[in-house]
Design an enzyme around this catalytic site. Structure first.
Site, mmCIF file in Angstrom:
data_model
loop_
_atom_site.group_PDB
_atom_site.id
_atom_site.type_symbol
_atom_site.label_atom_id
_atom_site.label_comp_id
_atom_site.label_asym_id
_atom_site.label_seq_id
_atom_site.Cartn_x
_atom_site.Cartn_y
_atom_site.Cartn_z
ATOM 1 N N GLU A 1 -12.274 2.322 3.875
ATOM 2 C CA GLU A 1 -11.452 2.398 5.092
ATOM 3 C C GLU A 1 -11.492 3.851 5.556
ATOM 4 O O GLU A 1 -10.691 4.678 5.151
ATOM 5 C CB GLU A 1 -10.010 1.971 4.798
ATOM 6 C CG GLU A 1 -9.143 1.971 6.053
ATOM 7 C CD GLU A 1 -7.671 1.794 5.730
ATOM 8 O OE1 GLU A 1 -7.035 0.937 6.338
ATOM 9 O OE2 GLU A 1 -7.158 2.537 4.860
ATOM 10 N N GLU B 1 0.833 -1.205 0.000
ATOM 11 C CA GLU B 1 0.000 0.000 0.000
ATOM 12 C C GLU B 1 0.868 1.256 0.000
ATOM 13 O O GLU B 1 1.788 1.381 0.822
ATOM 14 C CB GLU B 1 -0.905 0.016 1.239
ATOM 15 C CG GLU B 1 -1.792 1.265 1.276
ATOM 16 C CD GLU B 1 -2.848 1.239 2.366
ATOM 17 O OE1 GLU B 1 -2.641 0.533 3.370
ATOM 18 O OE2 GLU B 1 -3.872 1.931 2.202
ATOM 19 N N ASP C 1 -4.964 3.995 -2.065
ATOM 20 C CA ASP C 1 -5.957 4.439 -1.089
ATOM 21 C C ASP C 1 -6.214 5.925 -1.384
ATOM 22 O O ASP C 1 -5.281 6.734 -1.372
ATOM 23 C CB ASP C 1 -5.352 4.223 0.315
ATOM 24 C CG ASP C 1 -6.233 4.682 1.462
ATOM 25 O OD1 ASP C 1 -6.918 5.700 1.319
ATOM 26 O OD2 ASP C 1 -6.178 4.044 2.537
ATOM 27 N N HIS D 1 -8.503 1.146 -1.672
ATOM 28 C CA HIS D 1 -9.165 1.683 -0.477
ATOM 29 C C HIS D 1 -9.804 3.029 -0.795
ATOM 30 O O HIS D 1 -9.195 3.856 -1.477
ATOM 31 C CB HIS D 1 -8.140 1.919 0.650
ATOM 32 C CG HIS D 1 -7.834 0.693 1.458
ATOM 33 N ND1 HIS D 1 -6.779 0.628 2.343
ATOM 34 C CD2 HIS D 1 -8.463 -0.513 1.542
ATOM 35 C CE1 HIS D 1 -6.761 -0.559 2.920
ATOM 36 N NE2 HIS D 1 -7.763 -1.276 2.444
#
Ligand code: LER
Ligand code: MN
Length: 269
Positions: free
Chosen positions: A246, A152, A185, A211
């Site tokens: 998230e 990530e 994300d 995300h």
């Protein structure tokens, strides 16, 4: 598009019974809201009963799409880049345990904060080498179990190792392991990427997981992130993974979960 949401198992904070009831209840709520899957944040899978997890997921018909592993770093200090080799080996073992746990679900293992950050007195190149070495060992173990990993990209305030999609792709090139991809994300991208759309395009088929949170890390729709444009770009690259929420549980967890899926469906997810 298929939408999931992150739930923490909170295994360390609740008694086993309370945890199981609480967790099962959360999965049931997410199924009722229309989510397609769940992602679990698990500090240590050895604290969970695999049969219970499988039973709860199948009761509500939701697959386990991914496992977040960062609590092992934030709560226990396990890290791929700690100067102490014993701690690096414990971090590796923890990810191996996560791989064993994930395999029956075909869940993706997230390499987020567990990679750590460059410690005082350590050269960044050394930290990067430790990260690559530990990740490579994880990738080999995961391949034996048919499990995929994702690195990530995380913003600069949380780590200095892989903050952007480009840095993540450099690491993947150095590894050259087919079972390791990228997790982007939107919260981190809003801070780090020059163009969220171009970074998604550069990741292309190496984007395995995604995300979402809005610019303020509230649920999508509560800030100024351009989700219609992001969804269009994901479609453009033929993204076939999940979009996983998230975000902060504000104003309360159920409202955040309800608003997220309502808004994403409204804008075409
Ligand atoms: C984990 O997925 C993440 O995005 C990090 O910000 C956790 O601190
Ligand atoms: Mn994330």
């Amino acid at each position: 598009m298929r939408i999931s949401i992150v739930l923490s198992t909170h295994a360390t904070q609740f008694s086993a019974l309370a945890f199981q009831q609480d967790w099962a209840h959360n999965v049931g709520d997410m199924a009722a809201l229309g989510y397609d899957a769940v992602e679990l944040a698990i500090r240590d899978p050895n604290l969970l009963d695999q049969r219970t997890v499988t039973e709860v997921l199948s009761r509500y018909g939701l697959p386990l799409v991914a496992i977040g592993t960062g609590q092992a770093y934030s709560e226990e200090g396990l890290s791929f880049t700690h100067p102490d080799g014993v701690i690096r080996r414990r971090a590796l073992q923890r990810i191996k345990d996560q791989i064993t746990f994930a395999a029956p679900h075909s869940a993706i293992i997230i390499i987020g904060l567990i990679r750590g950050r460059t410690q005082p007195g350590v050269q960044r190149a050394q930290a990067w080498a430790w990260m690559r070495e530990t990740l490579s060992a994880c990738a080999n173990d995961a391949a034996r179990h048919g499990v995929r990993l994702v690195v990530e990209a995380i913003n600069r305030y949380e780590t200095d190792l892989v903050c952007t999609a480009a840095e993540g792709l450099t690491l993947l090139d150095e590894l050259s392991a087919d079972n390791v991809g990228l997790l982007l994300d939107t919260f981190h991208m809003n801070i780090e990427e020059a163009s969220i759309y171009d970074s998604i395009r550069q990741a292309g088929k190496r984007l395995f997981h995604f995300h979402v949170a809005d610019s303020n890390r509230w649920y999508p729709g509560a800030g100024h992130t351009d989700f219609p444009g992001i969804l269009a770009t994901l479609r453009e690259i033929g993204y076939d993974g999940y979009i996983s929420g998230e975000m902060m549980p504000l104003p309360d967890p159920m409202t955040a979960a309800r608003e997220m899926i309502r808004y994403l469906r409204q804008v075409g997810a």
